[in-house]
Design a protein around this motif. Structure first.
Motif, PDB file in Angstrom:
ATOM      1  N   ASP A 158       0.828  -1.214   0.000  1.00 33.49           N
ATOM      2  CA  ASP A 158       0.000   0.000   0.000  1.00 33.49           C
ATOM      3  C   ASP A 158       0.860   1.261   0.000  1.00 33.49           C
ATOM      4  O   ASP A 158       0.556   2.236  -0.708  1.00 33.49           O
ATOM      5  CB  ASP A 158      -0.924  -0.010   1.222  1.00 33.49           C
ATOM      6  CG  ASP A 158      -2.025  -1.058   1.107  1.00 33.49           C
ATOM      7  OD1 ASP A 158      -2.276  -1.529  -0.022  1.00 33.49           O
ATOM      8  OD2 ASP A 158      -2.620  -1.406   2.151  1.00 33.49           O
ATOM      9  N   ASP A 207       0.988   4.106  -2.942  1.00 38.17           N
ATOM     10  CA  ASP A 207       0.795   5.539  -2.696  1.00 38.17           C
ATOM     11  C   ASP A 207       1.958   6.354  -3.257  1.00 38.17           C
ATOM     12  O   ASP A 207       1.759   7.454  -3.807  1.00 38.17           O
ATOM     13  CB  ASP A 207       0.667   5.792  -1.192  1.00 38.17           C
ATOM     14  CG  ASP A 207      -0.608   5.191  -0.613  1.00 38.17           C
ATOM     15  OD1 ASP A 207      -1.553   4.942  -1.395  1.00 38.17           O
ATOM     16  OD2 ASP A 207      -0.650   4.956   0.619  1.00 38.17           O
ATOM     17  N   GLU A 254      -0.038  -7.841  -6.100  1.00 33.39           N
ATOM     18  CA  GLU A 254      -1.139  -7.617  -5.160  1.00 33.39           C
ATOM     19  C   GLU A 254      -2.225  -8.679  -5.305  1.00 33.39           C
ATOM     20  O   GLU A 254      -2.863  -9.064  -4.315  1.00 33.39           O
ATOM     21  CB  GLU A 254      -1.721  -6.225  -5.381  1.00 33.39           C
ATOM     22  CG  GLU A 254      -0.792  -5.107  -4.933  1.00 33.39           C
ATOM     23  CD  GLU A 254      -1.364  -3.733  -5.224  1.00 33.39           C
ATOM     24  OE1 GLU A 254      -1.018  -2.786  -4.501  1.00 33.39           O
ATOM     25  OE2 GLU A 254      -2.160  -3.612  -6.179  1.00 33.39           O
TER      26      GLU A 254
END
Length: 446
Positions: free
Chosen positions: A349, A353, A421
């Protein structure tokens, strides 16, 4: 000729000889010969010395008697020196006090030691995880890892052994102290009346019943730990004992004491938050039901029931308890795997970002290369034991390095990162509740 009548006189008590000072010379002591000045002297200088036999001075000792010849013996002797009968050695000091306590109330002290040992394990686990718990209130994650009774884990993860392990855990220091107070007073009384095997059986069965009722009543709302369900089972057992013997003064005292305990627990359960009344009611009901079964059995008298029913049942339940804690120990590998997956999700994550921030910068002088390198280092800095995950992560890292060097694009990074992911999500789905709990605990500590 009349038959000889046997003598009914008690054996004569044999007393060791006394020395000149009137002190008993006990068996095994050796006299010493000392020389002292003669009464005849000249200005304090003796003309001669004389020898005397005396026993060495000593502090007063505690004596015991031989069960065969009734002679006085030094406490701790292994055999009587007069008649040769072997004696049971009595241990002295702190270790002797511990042995004596276990002989008088073995179940009480065994349960107390087990609960204290697991309380120490809870302290260690809470400090190791570092998710915001304290000595007064352990974190939910620490108690869950050590066997708390929780619906998503009991039912969703198929871990019914938590019905047993939760009986020996506590939520904090105050919780432990209150239950320890009740345990020492109550279990000792039950042992004196019903014996160890019945008390073990009632304690464990009532605890499991309380955990099951709590699980069905509370569902996923909160988890349950504590010995109060099992202790309420013993209160129900003793309440039935007192009610069934109304003409006995001792039973009347027991009945009054159990009534007061039930009132205290009921009032505290409804006034204080976080107390599991369902476990209390379930344990008390199970204990009362077992008490009705035992109502016709005179406590500690039915040796056949004790030998062929209660002792095997207690042994089976203790073995099941040990197996439950063994399952808890092997279950730690699943928690470690969930912890690795949660760390991987967090790192992915953060890397995602950083990629978004780099894509909106527009390139050129505003391109956050340093921030992207830091996120990439965090993304690849962990050891990945899963080969498929490690390969997908390395592909995403190569694409990111190429983009930082000006040889690639954001789309070239997004593809490998998306595959990574997807694999990570599939792995986490197998351990969904644990991974979600770990992520929630890191975001919002207890």
């Amino acid at each position: 000729m009349p038959a000889a009548t046997p003598s009914l006189t008690r054996p004569t008590m044999r007393v060791p000889p006394l020395d000149r000072g009137g002190t008993a010379a006990l068996a095994g002591e050796q006299p010493i010969r000392i020389s002292r000045p003669s009464p005849r002297s000249f200005f304090g200088f003796p003309f001669a010395f004389r020898a005397e036999t005396r026993y060495p001075p000593r502090m007063p000792r505690r004596l015991e008697t031989c069960p065969s010849c009734r002679a006085f013996l030094d406490q701790g002797a292994s055999a009587c020196p007069y008649c040769g009968v072997g004696l049971r050695v009595r241990r002295r000091g702190a270790w002797g006090a511990v042995v004596k306590a276990f002989e008088q109330a073995p179940v009480t002290h065994a349960l107390m030691l087990s609960i204290l040992a697991l309380f120490g394990a809870e302290i260690w686990m809470d400090q190791r995880l570092g998710v915001g718990g304290s000595l007064l209130q352990f974190s939910s994650l620490a108690t869950a890892r050590l066997g708390a009774n929780w619906y998503p884990l009991n039912v969703g993860e198929r871990e019914p052994w938590r019905l047993v392990t939760a009986i020996f855990l506590h939520g904090g220091l105050v919780h432990l102290l209150f239950n320890a107070w009740v345990l020492v007073d109550l279990v000792r009384l039950c042992e004196q009346i019903y014996g160890p095997s019945r008390v073990i059986a009632v304690y464990l069965l009532s605890g499991v019943a309380g955990s099951a009722v709590s699980l069905l009543w509370n569902g996923e709302r909160f988890h349950n730990v504590g010995a109060s369900g099992a202790l309420c089972g013993l209160i129900g057992l003793m309440a039935v004992y007192g009610i069934g013997r109304r003409g006995d003064l001792g039973a009347a005292a027991v009945r009054g004491a159990m009534g007061r305990w039930l009132v205290y627990i009921g009032v505290l359960g409804f006034l204080l938050p976080g107390i599991d009344n369902a476990a209390h009611f379930g344990g008390a009901g199970a204990g009362a039901a077992i008490g009705l079964v035992l109502a016709g059995d005179a406590p500690r008298r039915s040796r056949a029931w004790t030998r062929y029913v209660w002792r095997p049942l207690a042994g089976t339940l203790v073995a099941g308890t040990l197996l439950a804690f063994g399952a808890m120990g092997t279950n730690q590998t699943r928690w470690e795997e969930a912890d690795r997956l949660a760390q991987a999700v967090e790192a992915a994550d953060r890397f995602r970002d950083a990629l978004r921030a780099a894509s909106v910068s527009g390139g050129g002088a505003t391109f956050p290369a340093a921030a992207l390198r830091g996120a990439l280092l965090d993304f690849t800095g962990r050891e990945e034991p899963d080969p498929e995950l490690a390969e997908a992560r390395e592909a995403a890292a190569r694409a990111a390095r190429a983009w930082i060097a000006g040889e690639g694009s954001e789309a070239g990074v997004a593809g490998p990162l998306g595959r990574y992911e997807a694999i990570l999500t599939a792995r986490a789905e197998r351990n969904r509740f644990r991974v979600g709990l770990l992520l929630a605990m890191r975001d919002r500590p207890d």
